[in-house]
Design a protein around this motif. Structure first.
Motif, PDB file in Angstrom:
ATOM      1  N   PRO A   1      53.157  68.414  49.974  1.00  0.00           N
ATOM      2  CA  PRO A   1      54.259  68.426  50.958  1.00  0.00           C
ATOM      3  C   PRO A   1      53.739  68.651  52.372  1.00  0.00           C
ATOM      4  CG  PRO A   1      54.762  69.830  49.069  1.00  0.00           C
ATOM      5  CD  PRO A   1      53.318  69.450  48.941  1.00  0.00           C
ATOM      6  N   LEU A   2      54.319  67.921  53.310  1.00  0.00           N
ATOM      7  CA  LEU A   2      53.913  68.080  54.702  1.00  0.00           C
ATOM      8  C   LEU A   2      54.376  69.414  55.265  1.00  0.00           C
ATOM      9  CD1 LEU A   2      54.600  64.522  56.160  1.00  0.00           C
ATOM     10  CD2 LEU A   2      52.485  65.432  55.175  1.00  0.00           C
ATOM     11  N   HIS A   3      55.473  69.925  54.746  1.00  0.00           N
ATOM     12  CA  HIS A   3      56.013  71.189  55.232  1.00  0.00           C
ATOM     13  C   HIS A   3      56.386  72.059  54.047  1.00  0.00           C
ATOM     14  CE1 HIS A   3      56.051  69.324  59.127  1.00  0.00           C
ATOM     15  NE2 HIS A   3      56.887  68.388  58.714  1.00  0.00           N
ATOM     16  N   GLY A   4      56.208  73.371  54.223  1.00  0.00           N
ATOM     17  CA  GLY A   4      56.483  74.301  53.147  1.00  0.00           C
ATOM     18  C   GLY A   4      57.771  75.075  53.359  1.00  0.00           C
ATOM     19  N   ALA A   5      57.986  76.033  52.505  1.00  0.00           N
ATOM     20  CA  ALA A   5      59.232  76.803  52.525  1.00  0.00           C
ATOM     21  C   ALA A   5      59.354  77.706  53.745  1.00  0.00           C
ATOM     22  CB  ALA A   5      59.319  77.641  51.251  1.00  0.00           C
ATOM     23  N   ASN A   6      58.239  77.993  54.413  1.00  0.00           N
ATOM     24  CA  ASN A   6      58.281  78.927  55.546  1.00  0.00           C
ATOM     25  C   ASN A   6      58.576  78.249  56.881  1.00  0.00           C
ATOM     26  OD1 ASN A   6      57.663  81.514  54.305  1.00  0.00           O
ATOM     27  ND2 ASN A   6      55.652  80.653  53.854  1.00  0.00           N
ATOM     28  N   LEU A   7      58.691  76.922  56.893  1.00  0.00           N
ATOM     29  CA  LEU A   7      58.877  76.223  58.162  1.00  0.00           C
ATOM     30  C   LEU A   7      60.125  76.670  58.917  1.00  0.00           C
ATOM     31  CD1 LEU A   7      57.627  74.142  60.047  1.00  0.00           C
ATOM     32  CD2 LEU A   7      59.035  72.400  58.920  1.00  0.00           C
ATOM     33  N   PRO A   8      61.283  76.891  58.257  1.00  0.00           N
ATOM     34  CA  PRO A   8      62.455  77.342  59.025  1.00  0.00           C
ATOM     35  C   PRO A   8      62.207  78.637  59.786  1.00  0.00           C
ATOM     36  CG  PRO A   8      63.146  76.542  56.875  1.00  0.00           C
ATOM     37  CD  PRO A   8      61.648  76.588  56.853  1.00  0.00           C
ATOM     38  N   ARG A   9      61.521  79.601  59.157  1.00  0.00           N
ATOM     39  CA  ARG A   9      61.267  80.844  59.889  1.00  0.00           C
ATOM     40  C   ARG A   9      60.251  80.611  60.998  1.00  0.00           C
ATOM     41  NH1 ARG A   9      59.887  87.112  58.038  1.00  0.00           N
ATOM     42  NH2 ARG A   9      59.583  87.819  60.195  1.00  0.00           N
ATOM     43  N   VAL A  10      59.253  79.759  60.750  1.00  0.00           N
ATOM     44  CA  VAL A  10      58.302  79.422  61.812  1.00  0.00           C
ATOM     45  C   VAL A  10      59.060  78.894  63.027  1.00  0.00           C
ATOM     46  CG1 VAL A  10      56.469  77.828  62.512  1.00  0.00           C
ATOM     47  CG2 VAL A  10      56.338  78.990  60.297  1.00  0.00           C
ATOM     48  N   ALA A  11      59.973  77.948  62.794  1.00  0.00           N
ATOM     49  CA  ALA A  11      60.743  77.369  63.895  1.00  0.00           C
ATOM     50  C   ALA A  11      61.572  78.427  64.609  1.00  0.00           C
ATOM     51  CB  ALA A  11      61.637  76.260  63.365  1.00  0.00           C
ATOM     52  N   SER A  12      62.163  79.339  63.844  1.00  0.00           N
ATOM     53  CA  SER A  12      62.977  80.394  64.437  1.00  0.00           C
ATOM     54  C   SER A  12      62.133  81.321  65.306  1.00  0.00           C
ATOM     55  CB  SER A  12      63.669  81.193  63.331  1.00  0.00           C
ATOM     56  OG  SER A  12      64.373  82.294  63.862  1.00  0.00           O
ATOM     57  N   GLU A  13      60.959  81.708  64.816  1.00  0.00           N
ATOM     58  CA  GLU A  13      60.078  82.595  65.582  1.00  0.00           C
ATOM     59  C   GLU A  13      59.620  81.926  66.878  1.00  0.00           C
ATOM     60  OE1 GLU A  13      59.274  85.688  64.949  1.00  0.00           O
ATOM     61  OE2 GLU A  13      59.928  85.973  62.874  1.00  0.00           O
ATOM     62  N   LEU A  14      59.312  80.639  66.811  1.00  0.00           N
ATOM     63  CA  LEU A  14      58.825  79.944  67.998  1.00  0.00           C
ATOM     64  C   LEU A  14      59.946  79.713  69.003  1.00  0.00           C
ATOM     65  CD1 LEU A  14      56.224  77.409  66.574  1.00  0.00           C
ATOM     66  CD2 LEU A  14      55.992  79.840  67.139  1.00  0.00           C
ATOM     67  N   GLN A  15      61.154  79.521  68.500  1.00  0.00           N
ATOM     68  CA  GLN A  15      62.294  79.397  69.408  1.00  0.00           C
ATOM     69  C   GLN A  15      62.517  80.699  70.164  1.00  0.00           C
ATOM     70  OE1 GLN A  15      64.117  76.747  70.263  1.00  0.00           O
ATOM     71  NE2 GLN A  15      65.167  78.084  71.748  1.00  0.00           N
ATOM     72  N   ALA A  16      62.410  81.819  69.471  1.00  0.00           N
ATOM     73  CA  ALA A  16      62.568  83.124  70.123  1.00  0.00           C
ATOM     74  C   ALA A  16      61.478  83.347  71.169  1.00  0.00           C
ATOM     75  CB  ALA A  16      62.540  84.231  69.076  1.00  0.00           C
ATOM     76  N   LEU A  17      60.265  82.888  70.881  1.00  0.00           N
ATOM     77  CA  LEU A  17      59.169  83.012  71.844  1.00  0.00           C
ATOM     78  C   LEU A  17      59.451  82.167  73.082  1.00  0.00           C
ATOM     79  CD1 LEU A  17      56.240  83.792  72.709  1.00  0.00           C
ATOM     80  CD2 LEU A  17      55.462  81.806  71.406  1.00  0.00           C
ATOM     81  N   SER A  18      60.052  81.003  72.902  1.00  0.00           N
ATOM     82  CA  SER A  18      60.234  80.071  74.008  1.00  0.00           C
ATOM     83  C   SER A  18      61.065  80.664  75.133  1.00  0.00           C
ATOM     84  CB  SER A  18      60.920  78.796  73.506  1.00  0.00           C
ATOM     85  OG  SER A  18      60.121  78.145  72.548  1.00  0.00           O
ATOM     86  N   GLU A  19      62.078  81.428  74.756  1.00  0.00           N
ATOM     87  CA  GLU A  19      63.032  81.871  75.773  1.00  0.00           C
ATOM     88  C   GLU A  19      62.388  82.711  76.875  1.00  0.00           C
ATOM     89  OE1 GLU A  19      65.975  80.698  75.912  1.00  0.00           O
ATOM     90  OE2 GLU A  19      65.808  79.608  74.032  1.00  0.00           O
ATOM     91  N   PRO A  20      61.706  83.842  76.540  1.00  0.00           N
ATOM     92  CA  PRO A  20      61.228  84.684  77.631  1.00  0.00           C
ATOM     93  C   PRO A  20      59.777  84.455  78.047  1.00  0.00           C
ATOM     94  CG  PRO A  20      61.158  85.915  75.578  1.00  0.00           C
ATOM     95  CD  PRO A  20      61.592  84.521  75.240  1.00  0.00           C
ATOM     96  N   HIS A  21      58.992  83.758  77.220  1.00  0.00           N
ATOM     97  CA  HIS A  21      57.545  83.854  77.403  1.00  0.00           C
ATOM     98  C   HIS A  21      56.831  82.563  77.798  1.00  0.00           C
ATOM     99  CE1 HIS A  21      57.418  87.983  76.128  1.00  0.00           C
ATOM    100  NE2 HIS A  21      57.944  87.709  74.954  1.00  0.00           N
ATOM    101  N   VAL A  22      57.353  81.408  77.467  1.00  0.00           N
ATOM    102  CA  VAL A  22      56.616  80.178  77.761  1.00  0.00           C
ATOM    103  C   VAL A  22      57.514  79.195  78.489  1.00  0.00           C
ATOM    104  CG1 VAL A  22      55.149  80.484  75.745  1.00  0.00           C
ATOM    105  CG2 VAL A  22      57.171  79.051  75.548  1.00  0.00           C
ATOM    106  N   GLY A  23      56.890  78.386  79.342  1.00  0.00           N
ATOM    107  CA  GLY A  23      57.634  77.394  80.096  1.00  0.00           C
ATOM    108  C   GLY A  23      58.036  76.201  79.242  1.00  0.00           C
ATOM    109  N   GLY A  24      58.952  75.410  79.779  1.00  0.00           N
ATOM    110  CA  GLY A  24      59.470  74.282  79.021  1.00  0.00           C
ATOM    111  C   GLY A  24      58.450  73.214  78.710  1.00  0.00           C
ATOM    112  N   ALA A  25      57.393  73.100  79.525  1.00  0.00           N
ATOM    113  CA  ALA A  25      56.396  72.051  79.301  1.00  0.00           C
ATOM    114  C   ALA A  25      55.381  72.420  78.231  1.00  0.00           C
ATOM    115  CB  ALA A  25      55.670  71.741  80.610  1.00  0.00           C
ATOM    116  N   PHE A  26      55.355  73.686  77.842  1.00  0.00           N
ATOM    117  CA  PHE A  26      54.299  74.124  76.919  1.00  0.00           C
ATOM    118  C   PHE A  26      54.373  73.410  75.576  1.00  0.00           C
ATOM    119  CE2 PHE A  26      53.224  77.173  73.427  1.00  0.00           C
ATOM    120  CZ  PHE A  26      51.847  77.065  73.532  1.00  0.00           C
ATOM    121  N   TRP A  27      55.522  73.442  74.939  1.00  0.00           N
ATOM    122  CA  TRP A  27      55.604  72.896  73.582  1.00  0.00           C
ATOM    123  C   TRP A  27      55.339  71.404  73.529  1.00  0.00           C
ATOM    124  CZ3 TRP A  27      54.880  76.427  70.236  1.00  0.00           C
ATOM    125  CH2 TRP A  27      55.402  77.706  70.414  1.00  0.00           C
ATOM    126  N   PRO A  28      55.931  70.567  74.388  1.00  0.00           N
ATOM    127  CA  PRO A  28      55.619  69.128  74.295  1.00  0.00           C
ATOM    128  C   PRO A  28      54.145  68.811  74.477  1.00  0.00           C
ATOM    129  CG  PRO A  28      57.559  69.489  75.661  1.00  0.00           C
ATOM    130  CD  PRO A  28      56.972  70.844  75.394  1.00  0.00           C
TER     131      PRO A  28
END
Length: 338
Positions: free
Chosen positions: A301-328
């Motif tokens: 599988p390309l993605h495992g069962a933990n991907l939803p939490r990974v996405a949630s953690e990274l979304q929380a990081l995005s708000e206060p800590h990294v600029g909008g251009a970082f992820w792309p």
């Protein structure tokens, strides 16, 4: 990669700086020069052990632990002599119009190398022992001190401190896992710290730098061995190898170790063509689309069962800590399609 020669030269430089004792130069320059020599000596030890990863006890780390501690104490003592006031801090060079002084960055580097030695020491102690916890706790303490010196600054020293914070969290997760205790919260804490460090480093010095070798490398380890996200792990591993070659060259010990590790993973999967590309110093030839295809062919599988939490953690990081251009830009470099 000539660590033994560098060690001898840096030990001689540190001894010479200590012997000078401020006789020929101003006191501030003397303190910072001595501290710089000690931090460089400690950093050489970090590189040496990162290229080997075979220390079996605390004693082999003694030079790293002692030189970094001595550098930090030198700089702290100078600050105490100035009454702790910022406007009395030595600058260790010209102070820029913006950003923290070079003195603050030097102290942050000293504290970070001390923390690096502490987490390495903790890793070879009995899991869960008081000694291990003491080393991990000191690492976290020194890193909080380093980060506090550089509030909001996009400088490499801050990125390095956040990176080592992530490694300390990962070591704590491994200790919990070895004791069959819940470890995922610590693993996710490390995940967020690694991405935060990468964001700072990219703003400070761009995506190709020595410390980003280890943001990608540690993210790869987390995804492959702790979170079961194979594609993300292999993509970060590949990117770490690409960065290592651009920083050091394929023949350097710290780059060749990364290449050997990734080639070993491919060999164990019998992906011998990928292993040959990596071993020859060309990890970029293993294109992300080829990895996706190969995983699919083997029913992985390309993605495992933990991907939803990974996405949630990274979304929380995005708000206060990294600029909008970082992820792309990060996902583009890693090779992950939007």
């Amino acid at each position: 990669g000539e660590f033994a020669t560098a060690r001898s030269l840096l030990q001689a430089a540190a001894a010479a700086a200590a012997a000078a004792g401020g006789r020929n130069i101003g006191e501030e320059e003397d303190v910072c020069g001595r501290a710089e020599a000690l931090v460089s000596l400690a950093h050489n030890e970090v590189r040496y052990w990162d290229g080997r990863r075979d220390w079996s006890g605390v004693e082999p780390l003694r030079l790293l632990l002692d030189s970094s501690a001595a550098a930090a104490e030198l700089l702290r003592s100078r600050r105490r002599g100035n009454g702790g006031a910022d406007d009395g801090e030595p600058s260790a060079g010209p102070r820029g119009r913006e950003g923290p002084s070079a003195w603050r960055q030097l102290l942050a580097r000293a504290l970070t190398t001390r923390a690096n030695g502490c987490f390495k020491a903790g890793c070879v102690c009995e899991p869960g022992s008081a000694v291990q916890e003491t080393y991990f706790d000191e690492a976290d303490l020194r890193l909080r001190e380093a980060v506090a010196l550089l509030p909001g600054a996009n400088v490499q020293a801050l990125g390095g401190a956040v990176l080592v914070s992530g490694v300390t969290s990962l070591c704590r997760a491994h200790s919990l896992e070895r004791r069959t205790l819940p470890f995922l919260d610590q693993a996710y804490k490390a995940l967020v710290q690694f991405y935060h460090a990468e964001a700072i480093l990219r703003l400070a010095v761009g995506p190709v730098n020595e410390k980003s070798i280890y943001t990608h490398g540690n993210l790869a380890e987390l995804y492959l061995h702790n979170l079961g996200e194979v594609l993300l792990g292999l993509l970060h591993f590949r990117q770490g190898c690409i960065v290592a070659i651009r920083v050091f060259g394929a023949g350097h010990a710290n780059a060749s170790r990364k290449l050997d590790e990734l080639a070993g993973i491919f060999s164990s999967a019998r992906w011998n063509d990928f292993a040959r590309d990596v071993s020859s110093g060309n990890p970029e030839l293993v294109e992300p689309e080829m990895l996706v295809e190969r995983l699919g062919q083997q029913g992985i599988p390309l993605h495992g069962a933990n991907l939803p939490r990974v996405a949630s953690e990274l979304q929380a990081l995005s708000e206060p800590h990294v600029g909008g251009a970082f992820w792309p830009t990060l996902w583009r470099d890693v090779g992950l399609a939007p």
